[in-house]
Motif scaffolding. Sequence first.
Motif, PDB file in Angstrom:
ATOM      1  N   GLU A   1       0.831  -1.206   0.000  1.00  0.00           N
ATOM      2  CA  GLU A   1       0.000   0.000   0.000  1.00  0.00           C
ATOM      3  C   GLU A   1       0.865   1.256   0.000  1.00  0.00           C
ATOM      4  OE1 GLU A   1      -3.087  -0.082   2.908  1.00  0.00           O
ATOM      5  OE2 GLU A   1      -3.686  -2.131   2.439  1.00  0.00           O
ATOM      6  N   VAL A   2       1.707   1.353  -0.996  1.00  0.00           N
ATOM      7  CA  VAL A   2       2.607   2.495  -1.128  1.00  0.00           C
ATOM      8  C   VAL A   2       2.593   2.939  -2.587  1.00  0.00           C
ATOM      9  CG1 VAL A   2       4.609   1.008  -1.558  1.00  0.00           C
ATOM     10  CG2 VAL A   2       4.960   3.311  -0.666  1.00  0.00           C
ATOM     11  N   ASN A   3       2.713   4.239  -2.830  1.00  0.00           N
ATOM     12  CA  ASN A   3       2.749   4.696  -4.216  1.00  0.00           C
ATOM     13  C   ASN A   3       4.189   4.735  -4.724  1.00  0.00           C
ATOM     14  OD1 ASN A   3       3.966   7.280  -3.566  1.00  0.00           O
ATOM     15  ND2 ASN A   3       1.938   8.000  -2.941  1.00  0.00           N
ATOM     16  N   GLU A   4       4.347   4.912  -6.019  1.00  0.00           N
ATOM     17  CA  GLU A   4       5.673   4.816  -6.629  1.00  0.00           C
ATOM     18  C   GLU A   4       6.581   5.966  -6.211  1.00  0.00           C
ATOM     19  OE1 GLU A   4       7.710   3.600 -10.879  1.00  0.00           O
ATOM     20  OE2 GLU A   4       5.616   4.242 -10.829  1.00  0.00           O
ATOM     21  N   THR A   5       6.000   7.137  -5.955  1.00  0.00           N
ATOM     22  CA  THR A   5       6.816   8.271  -5.528  1.00  0.00           C
ATOM     23  C   THR A   5       7.480   7.989  -4.187  1.00  0.00           C
ATOM     24  OG1 THR A   5       5.398   9.839  -6.711  1.00  0.00           O
ATOM     25  CG2 THR A   5       6.790  10.722  -4.961  1.00  0.00           C
ATOM     26  N   VAL A   6       6.706   7.467  -3.230  1.00  0.00           N
ATOM     27  CA  VAL A   6       7.263   7.116  -1.919  1.00  0.00           C
ATOM     28  C   VAL A   6       8.294   6.002  -2.068  1.00  0.00           C
ATOM     29  CG1 VAL A   6       6.718   6.151   0.350  1.00  0.00           C
ATOM     30  CG2 VAL A   6       5.220   7.874  -0.663  1.00  0.00           C
ATOM     31  N   CYS A   7       8.010   5.056  -2.946  1.00  0.00           N
ATOM     32  CA  CYS A   7       8.941   3.953  -3.192  1.00  0.00           C
ATOM     33  C   CYS A   7      10.296   4.492  -3.644  1.00  0.00           C
ATOM     34  CB  CYS A   7       8.355   3.017  -4.246  1.00  0.00           C
ATOM     35  SG  CYS A   7       9.389   1.596  -4.666  1.00  0.00           S
ATOM     36  N   ARG A   8      10.281   5.373  -4.625  1.00  0.00           N
ATOM     37  CA  ARG A   8      11.533   5.913  -5.156  1.00  0.00           C
ATOM     38  C   ARG A   8      12.232   6.812  -4.140  1.00  0.00           C
ATOM     39  NH1 ARG A   8      13.526   7.941 -10.861  1.00  0.00           N
ATOM     40  NH2 ARG A   8      12.631   5.944 -11.344  1.00  0.00           N
ATOM     41  N   MET A   9      11.474   7.648  -3.451  1.00  0.00           N
ATOM     42  CA  MET A   9      12.077   8.552  -2.473  1.00  0.00           C
ATOM     43  C   MET A   9      12.747   7.775  -1.347  1.00  0.00           C
ATOM     44  SD  MET A   9       9.217  11.605  -2.211  1.00  0.00           S
ATOM     45  CE  MET A   9      10.100  12.364  -0.846  1.00  0.00           C
ATOM     46  N   THR A  10      12.110   6.682  -0.906  1.00  0.00           N
ATOM     47  CA  THR A  10      12.691   5.868   0.155  1.00  0.00           C
ATOM     48  C   THR A  10      13.962   5.187  -0.325  1.00  0.00           C
ATOM     49  OG1 THR A  10      10.464   5.480   1.027  1.00  0.00           O
ATOM     50  CG2 THR A  10      12.216   4.036   1.833  1.00  0.00           C
ATOM     51  N   ALA A  11      13.940   4.701  -1.559  1.00  0.00           N
ATOM     52  CA  ALA A  11      15.137   4.080  -2.128  1.00  0.00           C
ATOM     53  C   ALA A  11      16.268   5.099  -2.255  1.00  0.00           C
ATOM     54  CB  ALA A  11      14.812   3.467  -3.487  1.00  0.00           C
ATOM     55  N   SER A  12      15.932   6.317  -2.672  1.00  0.00           N
ATOM     56  CA  SER A  12      16.952   7.358  -2.830  1.00  0.00           C
ATOM     57  C   SER A  12      17.563   7.746  -1.491  1.00  0.00           C
ATOM     58  CB  SER A  12      16.340   8.590  -3.507  1.00  0.00           C
ATOM     59  OG  SER A  12      15.907   8.297  -4.816  1.00  0.00           O
ATOM     60  N   ALA A  13      16.737   7.717  -0.432  1.00  0.00           N
ATOM     61  CA  ALA A  13      17.223   8.104   0.893  1.00  0.00           C
ATOM     62  C   ALA A  13      18.083   7.021   1.541  1.00  0.00           C
ATOM     63  CB  ALA A  13      16.043   8.435   1.801  1.00  0.00           C
TER      64      ALA A  13
END
Length: 284
Positions: A210-222
Amino acid sequence: MLFKRRSPKQFRERGCRREEVTSIDDTCTNNNQTTWTYNQGVILSGLALLYNATHNSTLISIAQKIADATIQRLTYSNGILKEPCEPTCDDDQKLFKGIFVRHLAYLLFYLTDTFHIQKYTTFLQQNAVSVWTMNRCELDGLFGLVWNNDSCNSCESSRDSATTSAGLDLFIAVASIKQQAAVSSNWKLLGQGNCIDDQNFTMPNFYRNEVNETVCRMTASADSGAIAYDYQLNCVGIGFCRIRTLSSRSQTPSGWTYENGIAHNVTRTDKMVLTNCFLRTNST
């Protein structure tokens, strides 16, 4: 016919006749009629071709503003394209979304801005996944009008050759995007499918439902230890993100779950069509 601007949203209306132009700078005024998706689409490829002929970067900037406004204003809350007449549109209006996505794909070939390349590529891909998993009737293979249905394999009564044509326009648009169009400053699209390491072993993961792609990418980047990530939207619209990481369990982001494993370099994908594997460009 002159296209006219809906300031500040940068939308285009159907146009106004020259005799309707009354202002001193020959601009059109907003007629407050319906803002259709196809009006935003057809001008994109025109501006792109004019840019190609003149090398005037302002033309690309205008095109991006129109596309950005469409994605912001003419979509459902999850980013799926929406026609203002939905769920009841006439035979012409059923074609409009297909026209928009087709011309958005034309524009992509002339862009050099990696942010917008990634944004528009992701937008087209997400819409294609939604249409294929939630809007295709298994009884006859036709696609319906609403690309954001709440159930899988919808057989809505509005489906016909026009709605299916719009859906096919979307798939052709996605297929036409060059592989390099999916490159961003930090991540590149390795391929379709879950990220697989070079020895096909389990890797440490941070994962979350239950996560959107923007949060997915931002978390990976962090996550400084992140090697790659994959994001999937299933047929009922639930997003799943898995980040392949060298970080430890103690570094698990809030709301995420840690899965232990042995990390290796990501070199390939398993070719699952509904998932994209993004590889960190500075990974070793």
